[in-house]
Design a protein around this motif. Sequence first.
Motif, short mmCIF file in Angstrom:
data_model
loop_
_atom_site.label_atom_id
_atom_site.label_comp_id
_atom_site.label_asym_id
_atom_site.label_seq_id
_atom_site.Cartn_x
_atom_site.Cartn_y
_atom_site.Cartn_z
N THR A 172 -49.29 17.86 53.58
CA THR A 172 -49.19 16.42 53.82
C THR A 172 -49.19 15.68 52.49
OG1 THR A 172 -50.43 16.76 55.85
CG2 THR A 172 -50.18 14.49 55.12
N ILE A 173 -48.24 14.78 52.33
CA ILE A 173 -48.16 13.96 51.12
C ILE A 173 -48.21 12.52 51.59
CG2 ILE A 173 -46.74 13.37 49.12
CD1 ILE A 173 -45.31 16.21 50.00
N LYS A 174 -49.20 11.78 51.15
CA LYS A 174 -49.27 10.38 51.57
C LYS A 174 -49.90 9.53 50.48
CE LYS A 174 -53.59 10.83 54.15
NZ LYS A 174 -54.25 10.58 55.42
N GLY A 175 -49.72 8.24 50.62
CA GLY A 175 -50.27 7.31 49.65
C GLY A 175 -49.69 5.93 49.84
N ALA A 176 -49.87 5.09 48.82
CA ALA A 176 -49.35 3.72 48.88
C ALA A 176 -49.12 3.24 47.46
CB ALA A 176 -50.33 2.81 49.59
N ARG A 177 -48.22 2.31 47.28
CA ARG A 177 -47.98 1.79 45.94
C ARG A 177 -47.87 0.27 45.93
NH1 ARG A 177 -41.67 3.41 44.95
NH2 ARG A 177 -40.86 2.05 46.55
N ASP A 178 -48.15 -0.28 44.77
CA ASP A 178 -47.89 -1.70 44.49
C ASP A 178 -48.46 -2.69 45.48
OD1 ASP A 178 -46.61 -1.00 42.24
OD2 ASP A 178 -44.57 -1.38 42.97
N HIS A 179 -49.61 -2.39 46.04
CA HIS A 179 -50.16 -3.35 46.99
C HIS A 179 -50.56 -4.65 46.31
CE1 HIS A 179 -50.02 -1.85 50.92
NE2 HIS A 179 -50.72 -0.75 50.69
N GLU A 180 -51.01 -4.51 45.05
CA GLU A 180 -51.53 -5.69 44.34
C GLU A 180 -50.43 -6.56 43.75
OE1 GLU A 180 -51.03 -2.60 41.16
OE2 GLU A 180 -51.49 -2.64 43.29
N LYS A 181 -49.21 -6.04 43.76
CA LYS A 181 -48.14 -6.77 43.06
C LYS A 181 -47.39 -7.80 43.89
CE LYS A 181 -46.78 -3.99 39.10
NZ LYS A 181 -45.72 -3.12 38.59
#
Lengths: 144, 159
Positions: free
Chosen positions: A74-83
């Motif tokens: 499983t590969i998961k995550g999130a990016r650039d939430h603060e931008k």
Amino acid sequence: MNQTYNALTELHRELGRVFDNRYGSAREPAAYETSNWAPQVDITETPENFRVLVDLPGVKPGEVEVTLHNDVLTIKGARDHEKEVEQENYKRRERIRGSFFRQFSLPESTDSDAIKAKTTNGVLEITIPKSAKPVPLTITVAGE
Amino acid sequence: MSTFDRITNNLRDTADYLADGWQELWSKARNAITRFTPAQHEDHPLATTASRWGVLSAELRETGDSLEIMLEAPGMESQDFQISVQNQSLHIIGRKHLHQDRKEGHYYITERAYGQFERIIPLPCQVDSEAAGASYKRGVLELTLPKQKSAQLRRITVE
């Protein structure tokens, strides 16, 4: 006549499913449907290991989580939430922010303790060694 | 409502649904989908099987005196890009190489694209390409193009 109507209703429902579920696969787990995007991958198998390359541009190493459980990767995550600032200055916006998710079932038993992952130029490389082949067990059926 | 009306309504709903879905997909992905031309005579299992289409998402932000452009292009090196500004549009040519050390093995899934690509991004104003800056980090190409003096936001102080 009623049959035609039913067929149309079915078609309508099916189209709805395909378009609502952006990736259109009913077999994927629920997390896949709620993720914002799905990265592209290459998966190779050599006699010793599996290698997975995942395109994750702009994702910091701390933003991605890789797990291997029962030969399911499983590969998961999130990016650039603060931008999410200064919306109005964008003239073009094609990048998708937020969470991503992919899951693969590996066809052979693997050694989850020896899994290695590193990122280079926005590409996550995961190397998973195969576990030692189990010796086939022969069972003799006893006669009466 | 007669059965005929129901069928007509249903057909119309279906057509609307299709059109909406396609429109949404089109507006989101149209520009980011980029054609990749594979390198000729490449001796690599991926040279023929890899995807010919890649998703290279771009972003263009305008600030008072410059344009900031980002392009997602993972798996490249900074020297693989050739960038120029022509007729108020930005041309980015890139070459994504196949790794010779990754030749062995059997490929199960090949979704990533390799080869040469070109993206042309129209710019909203004239830029000073001599003073442009570029960097490549974590698979994202970032460009800063200063606007030409005439295009810059000028603040006029009222006395």
